[in-house]
Design a protein around this motif. Structure first.
Motif, PDB file in Angstrom:
ATOM      1  N   HIS A 130       0.860  -1.181   0.000  1.00  0.00           N
ATOM      2  CA  HIS A 130       0.000   0.000   0.000  1.00  0.00           C
ATOM      3  C   HIS A 130       0.892   1.225   0.000  1.00  0.00           C
ATOM      4  O   HIS A 130       1.770   1.353   0.853  1.00  0.00           O
ATOM      5  CB  HIS A 130      -0.901   0.004   1.232  1.00  0.00           C
ATOM      6  N   LEU A 146       0.814   5.137   0.486  1.00  0.00           N
ATOM      7  CA  LEU A 146       0.002   6.234   0.989  1.00  0.00           C
ATOM      8  C   LEU A 146       0.493   7.510   0.324  1.00  0.00           C
ATOM      9  O   LEU A 146       1.574   8.015   0.661  1.00  0.00           O
ATOM     10  CB  LEU A 146       0.101   6.330   2.509  1.00  0.00           C
ATOM     11  N   GLU A 187      -3.222   4.489  -1.760  1.00  0.00           N
ATOM     12  CA  GLU A 187      -4.197   4.929  -0.755  1.00  0.00           C
ATOM     13  C   GLU A 187      -4.135   6.446  -0.698  1.00  0.00           C
ATOM     14  O   GLU A 187      -3.147   7.013  -0.274  1.00  0.00           O
ATOM     15  CB  GLU A 187      -3.855   4.338   0.623  1.00  0.00           C
ATOM     16  N   ARG A 188      -5.197   7.087  -1.155  1.00  0.00           N
ATOM     17  CA  ARG A 188      -5.247   8.548  -1.177  1.00  0.00           C
ATOM     18  C   ARG A 188      -5.992   9.050   0.059  1.00  0.00           C
ATOM     19  O   ARG A 188      -6.718   8.315   0.694  1.00  0.00           O
ATOM     20  CB  ARG A 188      -5.925   9.014  -2.452  1.00  0.00           C
ATOM     21  N   VAL A 194      -3.363  10.276   5.697  1.00  0.00           N
ATOM     22  CA  VAL A 194      -2.480   9.116   5.901  1.00  0.00           C
ATOM     23  C   VAL A 194      -2.788   8.393   7.211  1.00  0.00           C
ATOM     24  O   VAL A 194      -2.688   7.159   7.268  1.00  0.00           O
ATOM     25  CB  VAL A 194      -0.980   9.495   5.820  1.00  0.00           C
ATOM     26  N   GLU A 225      -5.746   8.184   8.759  1.00  0.00           N
ATOM     27  CA  GLU A 225      -6.967   7.399   8.540  1.00  0.00           C
ATOM     28  C   GLU A 225      -6.661   6.155   7.719  1.00  0.00           C
ATOM     29  O   GLU A 225      -7.186   5.074   7.999  1.00  0.00           O
ATOM     30  CB  GLU A 225      -8.036   8.254   7.844  1.00  0.00           C
ATOM     31  N   SER A 226      -5.796   6.280   6.728  1.00  0.00           N
ATOM     32  CA  SER A 226      -5.409   5.126   5.914  1.00  0.00           C
ATOM     33  C   SER A 226      -4.665   4.094   6.758  1.00  0.00           C
ATOM     34  O   SER A 226      -4.931   2.891   6.661  1.00  0.00           O
ATOM     35  CB  SER A 226      -4.540   5.557   4.732  1.00  0.00           C
ATOM     36  N   ARG A 256      -7.129   2.306   9.048  1.00  0.00           N
ATOM     37  CA  ARG A 256      -7.942   1.365   8.276  1.00  0.00           C
ATOM     38  C   ARG A 256      -7.139   0.115   7.944  1.00  0.00           C
ATOM     39  O   ARG A 256      -7.621  -1.008   8.091  1.00  0.00           O
ATOM     40  CB  ARG A 256      -8.472   2.025   7.002  1.00  0.00           C
TER      41      ARG A 256
END
Length: 191
Positions: free
Chosen positions: A83, A85, A103-104, A107, A109-110, A113
């Motif tokens: 992934h 980011l 993953e946009r 960062v 929150e990504s 998740r």
């Protein structure tokens, strides 16, 4: 929920990036042999790899074509989900292997998740800006340092200068014949 591991290769004076933004202190003599075997053992529970855009570019220029005969962790890196980011990349190809997922957005929150998506461990390699954000948001569970026997006398350190005092608990250490020292710390909550 996955544990987020930050792993950095640093000089003996704690530099993770030299003045030109590279890793001039990383030499062929500092890898291979027992270092690679230990690295494979440490990565046994790894579920996914997280990278920032710059580290993705460095990794993508080497790992997709690296063979396990030349670099024993190549198979693992090429096989695992990756992934990236980044809000600047639209795609993250990985040679003949499955591409990395871009993953946009935010960062943290990504990262949160992704930690919820995977069991076991996910690892964040290099990616100092992303690492800074993860430390400041208290998202780092484990810090692995691979300390190389060299001094740079300047450059970029491993953590952001704004990080408050953060307790660490040593959980593993290993000294290699070539002088590399591997340290692994559980990361506590800042005071």
């Amino acid at each position: 929920m996955a544990r987020l591991i930050v792993e950095q290769i640093v000089s003996a004076d704690g530099t993770a990036e030299d003045g030109e933004g590279g890793m001039s202190f990383l030499t062929p003599e500092s890898t291979g042999g027992e270092v690679d075997r230990e690295q494979l053992r440490r990565l046994a529970d790894l579920q996914a790899i997280v990278l920032g855009a710059n580290t993705y570019r460095m990794f993508a220029s080497y790992w997709p074509t690296a063979s396990e005969a030349d670099d024993p962790i190549a198979g693992l890196i090429n096989r695992l989900p990756k992934h990236v980011l980044s809000n600047s990349l639209d795609a993250a190809p990985w040679g003949d292997h499955a591409p990395a997922v871009v993953e946009r957005g935010d960062v943290i929150e990504s990262l949160q998740r992704l930690k919820g998506e995977y069991p076991g461990e996910i690892i964040l390699w290099g990616s100092l800006t992303l690492t800074d954000a993860a430390f400041l948001a208290n998202e780092v569970d484990l810090l692995r340092l691979r300390i190389l026997p060299s001094l740079l006398g300047g450059g970029r350190g491993v953590v952001p200068t704004a990080l408050p005092v953060t307790p660490l608990r040593l959980v593993a250490s290993n000294i290699h014949p070539g002088g590399q020292v591997a340290l692994e710390y559980e990361v506590g909550t800042p005071d």
